[in-house]
Design a protein around this motif. Structure first.
Motif, short mmCIF file in Angstrom:
data_model
loop_
_atom_site.label_atom_id
_atom_site.label_comp_id
_atom_site.label_asym_id
_atom_site.label_seq_id
_atom_site.Cartn_x
_atom_site.Cartn_y
_atom_site.Cartn_z
N ASN A 90 13.33 21.52 6.44
CA ASN A 90 13.19 21.98 5.06
C ASN A 90 11.73 22.20 4.67
O ASN A 90 11.44 22.79 3.63
N ALA A 91 10.81 21.71 5.48
CA ALA A 91 9.37 21.87 5.23
C ALA A 91 8.61 21.66 6.53
O ALA A 91 9.11 21.04 7.46
N ILE A 92 7.40 22.21 6.54
CA ILE A 92 6.47 21.93 7.63
C ILE A 92 5.28 21.23 7.00
O ILE A 92 4.72 21.73 6.01
N GLY A 93 4.92 20.07 7.54
CA GLY A 93 3.85 19.29 6.94
C GLY A 93 2.79 18.86 7.92
O GLY A 93 3.07 18.62 9.10
N TRP B 58 4.59 22.97 3.30
CA TRP B 58 5.16 24.22 2.81
C TRP B 58 6.68 24.12 2.94
O TRP B 58 7.20 23.76 3.99
N HIS B 59 7.38 24.46 1.84
CA HIS B 59 8.85 24.49 1.86
C HIS B 59 9.33 25.71 2.65
O HIS B 59 8.88 26.82 2.42
N THR B 60 10.28 25.49 3.56
CA THR B 60 10.82 26.59 4.37
C THR B 60 12.03 27.24 3.72
O THR B 60 12.45 28.30 4.17
N ASP B 61 12.62 26.61 2.74
CA ASP B 61 13.87 27.05 2.10
C ASP B 61 15.08 26.89 3.02
O ASP B 61 16.10 27.54 2.83
N ILE B 62 14.97 26.04 4.02
CA ILE B 62 16.10 25.71 4.87
C ILE B 62 16.66 24.38 4.39
O ILE B 62 15.91 23.42 4.20
N GLU C 78 0.84 -1.19 0.00
CA GLU C 78 0.00 0.00 0.00
C GLU C 78 0.88 1.25 0.00
O GLU C 78 1.99 1.23 0.52
N PRO C 79 0.42 2.34 -0.62
CA PRO C 79 1.22 3.56 -0.60
C PRO C 79 1.30 4.12 0.81
O PRO C 79 0.36 3.98 1.59
N GLN C 80 2.43 4.72 1.13
CA GLN C 80 2.58 5.34 2.44
C GLN C 80 1.79 6.63 2.51
O GLN C 80 1.08 6.89 3.45
N ARG C 81 1.93 7.49 1.47
CA ARG C 81 1.19 8.74 1.46
C ARG C 81 1.35 9.46 0.13
O ARG C 81 2.28 9.22 -0.62
N LEU C 82 0.43 10.39 -0.10
CA LEU C 82 0.53 11.35 -1.19
C LEU C 82 0.79 12.69 -0.54
O LEU C 82 0.09 13.08 0.41
N SER C 83 1.80 13.40 -1.02
CA SER C 83 2.17 14.68 -0.43
C SER C 83 2.02 15.79 -1.45
O SER C 83 2.44 15.65 -2.60
N PHE C 84 1.44 16.90 -1.00
CA PHE C 84 1.16 18.03 -1.88
C PHE C 84 1.84 19.29 -1.37
O PHE C 84 1.74 19.61 -0.19
N VAL C 85 2.49 20.01 -2.28
CA VAL C 85 3.19 21.25 -1.97
C VAL C 85 2.18 22.39 -1.90
O VAL C 85 1.28 22.48 -2.74
#
Length: 163
Positions: free
Chosen positions: A100-103, A118-122, A64-71
């Motif tokens: 590098n992101a907050i999810g 959301w990408h933090t750019d870190i 089974e897929p672990q997850r789908l992630s959306f930016v």
């Protein structure tokens, strides 16, 4: 109402991470970005995204897929999605600061795992997984990121344009 910007990455549960790593890296040509004892992060364009694919060892769930992630484009979008997720009563698994992101990880109506982030750019080595409270003000969340950068010695520029 916020909207997702694009599909960010897919996570797969795998039975044998080394066989799957060989397939995705050597056969398909993806680059290993980070790894630990049970997870491998791979990217097709490592200069653009931290990873397109996460392979996570889990022999019981390998089919089974672990997850789908959306930016998401902004921190504000993430906070709005979080509020909507709560309002609609979707199950939240966790909210994580990966550096590098907050999810926000939650379940869709058929209980599939979804992440909006959301990408933090870190530039932060993975895996990194600290809990963060999305009910905090945006300024306070940005302060948390600045504190994290300073304590880790990262001190990389993060532009407000991405916020």
């Amino acid at each position: 109402m916020p909207k997702v910007a694009r599909l960010g990455h897919v996570g797969l549960f795998v039975n044998d991470p080394e066989i799957m790593l060989e397939f995705y890296s050597r056969f398909l040509g993806m680059t290993v970005i980070d790894r630990d004892d049970r997870r491998v992060f791979l990217a097709s364009c490592p200069d653009e995204d931290h990873h397109d694919l996460l392979l996570a060892e889990d022999r019981e769930r390998c089919n089974e897929p672990q997850r789908l992630s959306f930016v998401l484009d902004t921190l504000s979008d993430l906070r709005e999605f979080y509020a909507q997720i709560l309002e609609r009563g979707y199950q939240i698994d966790r909210v994580s600061n990966h550096g590098n992101a907050i999810g926000c990880y939650f379940r869709d109506p058929e209980f599939n795992r979804v992440e909006v982030y959301w990408h933090t750019d870190i530039d932060c080595p993975q895996p990194c997984n600290d809990t963060i409270d999305l009910t905090l003000s945006e300024d306070r969340i940005l302060d948390v990121l600045d504190e994290m950068e300073a304590s880790a010695g990262l001190l990389l520029p993060r532009t407000m344009a991405s916020c």
